[in-house]
Design a protein around this motif. Structure first.
Motif, short mmCIF file in Angstrom:
data_model
loop_
_atom_site.label_atom_id
_atom_site.label_comp_id
_atom_site.label_asym_id
_atom_site.label_seq_id
_atom_site.Cartn_x
_atom_site.Cartn_y
_atom_site.Cartn_z
N ALA A 263 -2.60 66.17 79.29
CA ALA A 263 -1.97 67.48 79.47
C ALA A 263 -1.90 68.18 78.11
N VAL A 264 -2.99 68.82 77.73
CA VAL A 264 -3.08 69.51 76.44
C VAL A 264 -2.72 70.97 76.65
N HIS B 119 -6.84 75.70 72.20
CA HIS B 119 -8.12 76.39 71.98
C HIS B 119 -8.09 77.27 70.74
N GLY B 120 -6.90 77.60 70.27
CA GLY B 120 -6.79 78.46 69.10
C GLY B 120 -6.85 77.73 67.78
N LEU B 121 -6.92 76.40 67.81
CA LEU B 121 -7.03 75.64 66.57
C LEU B 121 -8.38 75.87 65.91
N SER C 46 -7.00 63.08 72.34
CA SER C 46 -5.80 62.77 73.09
C SER C 46 -5.44 61.30 72.89
N ALA C 47 -4.23 60.94 73.28
CA ALA C 47 -3.83 59.54 73.20
C ALA C 47 -4.75 58.67 74.05
N TRP D 3 -3.11 64.60 70.50
CA TRP D 3 -2.24 65.08 71.58
C TRP D 3 -1.62 63.90 72.31
N ALA D 4 -0.31 63.75 72.14
CA ALA D 4 0.45 62.72 72.87
C ALA D 4 1.43 63.44 73.77
N THR D 5 0.90 64.37 74.55
CA THR D 5 1.71 65.30 75.34
C THR D 5 1.73 64.97 76.83
N GLY D 6 1.42 63.73 77.16
CA GLY D 6 1.50 63.33 78.55
C GLY D 6 0.22 63.58 79.34
#
Length: 411
Positions: free
Chosen positions: A131-132, A137-139, A147-148, A335-338
């Motif tokens: 879940a990014v 996309h703006g990076l 991701s994790a 990204w460790a956002t689930g």
């Protein structure tokens, strides 16, 4: 075929065991190997967040070293042995392409052939797609994003600093491991629950099990979106009682920032509410500790006190308001956002506007279609290893009822 189970992870195999006991004809379809995600989508250093004593599946005996924490790859091997132990009818290397309804039955099309079945159970897991956030996309294009799920170790990262986004179990573990490799690390902290590894002489998860907290039934008045947005525990599997937390990361030199809000001109913005976020996490933990203390008192258990568990982490201030990635030398964002779930092959009217399966306790609006292993499906631990067995027994009973009713209708 009476029933198709999709996914040979812990949930799918638990259900296969239950259906086998009921003598219900079925097959388990798995796109890769048994327990594929535990092999290929978990980093090598990851251990289960719960002790071996909590690794419970129907028909699986108690494991040795009950206080130990199994590596992800070892758990995948355990699942393979578990399935072989009761003769689970697993078909590996079989990817599902579509599930449709055709003249009163389901047509399941796969890469190895088609199946006609009267019941389908989706047990593909809660951890499907990372879940990014959209602002990723703006990076800048020079920043590597992983991701994790795709992280395999600090040695595979680009040289330079790392921004870890997310501070629940995966985020804090990754931040600590990457920092230990010599890379500067910043961690962006969102909602979470600090959790001691042990409390009053027992593993923290063991207390949550004993009190019944993990098996509290789902409140039907609470929406899926709200439930899936609830914070998770900062825990790590550790045989030496090692804990992770923001205070320990800060003491090691990790920069602690508030929740990541977005990016502009190569600068990531952070919420100025780190102190408030930490206070909220402490309040959640204190409610759980109070519940455990009350349970111990009511049951008359002799358990030593753990006053250190109540101490607030020494995280000062609200962290930086923004970070210029280039100036800070950050070359990677982890990204460790689930996770979220995606079912592009499920061509039936059972998905919400967010793409989640609509269900009531695993029973979908489509007769004969069931789900298993989803977050808060029937209770708090429905998506966890130790919660799958109880749900599998209920879904097996629902499958048996559906097959019996469909036979009577056909007759």
């Amino acid at each position: 075929m009476d029933t198709i189970i999709m996914g040979a992870g812990h949930a799918g195999l638990a259900l296969s065991h239950c259906l086998t006991e009921k003598r219900i004809d079925h097959v388990v379809l798995e796109r890769g190997r048994v327990g594929e995600r535990w092999f290929s989508e978990r980093w090598p250093g990851l251990r289960l967040l719960s002790p071996n004593s909590m690794t419970r599946l129907p028909g699986l005996g108690r494991l040795s070293e009950p206080d130990g924490f199994m590596r992800a790859s070892d758990f995948a091997g355990l699942l393979d042995r578990y399935g072989h132990g009761f003769g689970a009818p697993v078909q590996t290397g079989c990817e599902v392409l579509s599930v449709t309804r055709v003249e009163g039955h389901f047509l399941v099309q796969t890469t190895t052939g088609d199946f006609s079945t009267r019941a389908v159970v989706v047990a593909t897991g809660a951890c499907d797609q990372p879940a990014v956030p959209a602002w990723a996309h703006g990076l800048p294009g020079s920043i590597r994003q992983i991701s994790a799920r795709d992280y395999t170790g600090p040695d595979t990262l680009d040289e330079g600093g790392v921004l870890v986004v997310g501070a629940s179990a995966s985020g804090v573990q990754l931040a600590g491991e990457i920092h230990a490799s010599g890379r500067p690390v910043t961690i962006a902290v969102g909602r979470h629950v600090r959790a001691p590894r042990r409390y009053r002489g027992r593993d923290f998860v063991d207390w949550l099990d004993r009190t019944g907290f993990l098996y509290e039934p789902r409140d039907p008045a609470i929406s899926n979106k709200r439930l899936q947005g609830l914070p998770s525990f900062q825990l790590t599997g550790s045989e030496d009682g090692k804990e992770v937390g923001l205070d320990r990361l800060s003491a090691q030199g990790v920069t602690i920032a508030g929740r990541a809000l977005g990016v502009s001109s190569g600068k990531v913005r952070f919420a100025g509410s780190l102190r408030e976020t930490v206070d909220e996490a402490e309040a959640r933990l204190h409610r759980l500790l109070s519940m455990i203390d009350q349970f111990i008192s009511e049951m008359g258990f002799l358990a030593p006190q753990s006053p250190e568990a109540w101490l607030r982490p020494a995280v000062l201030g609200d962290g930086p308001s923004q970070t210029d990635l280039q100036a800070a030398g950050i070359r990677t964002v982890v990204w460790a956002t689930g996770f979220r779930r995606a079912y592009p092959w499920l061509r039936l009217p059972v998905l919400s506007s967010q793409g989640e399966i609509l269900h009531a306790g695993g029973v979908t609006p489509e007769p004969g279609l069931f789900a298993l292993g989803l977050p808060f499906m029937r209770h708090r631990s429905s998506a966890f290893i130790y919660g799958a067995g109880r749900d599998a027994e209920a879904i097996a009973e629902a499958v048996a009822t559906h097959l019996s009713n469909s036979k009577r209708i056909a007759a």
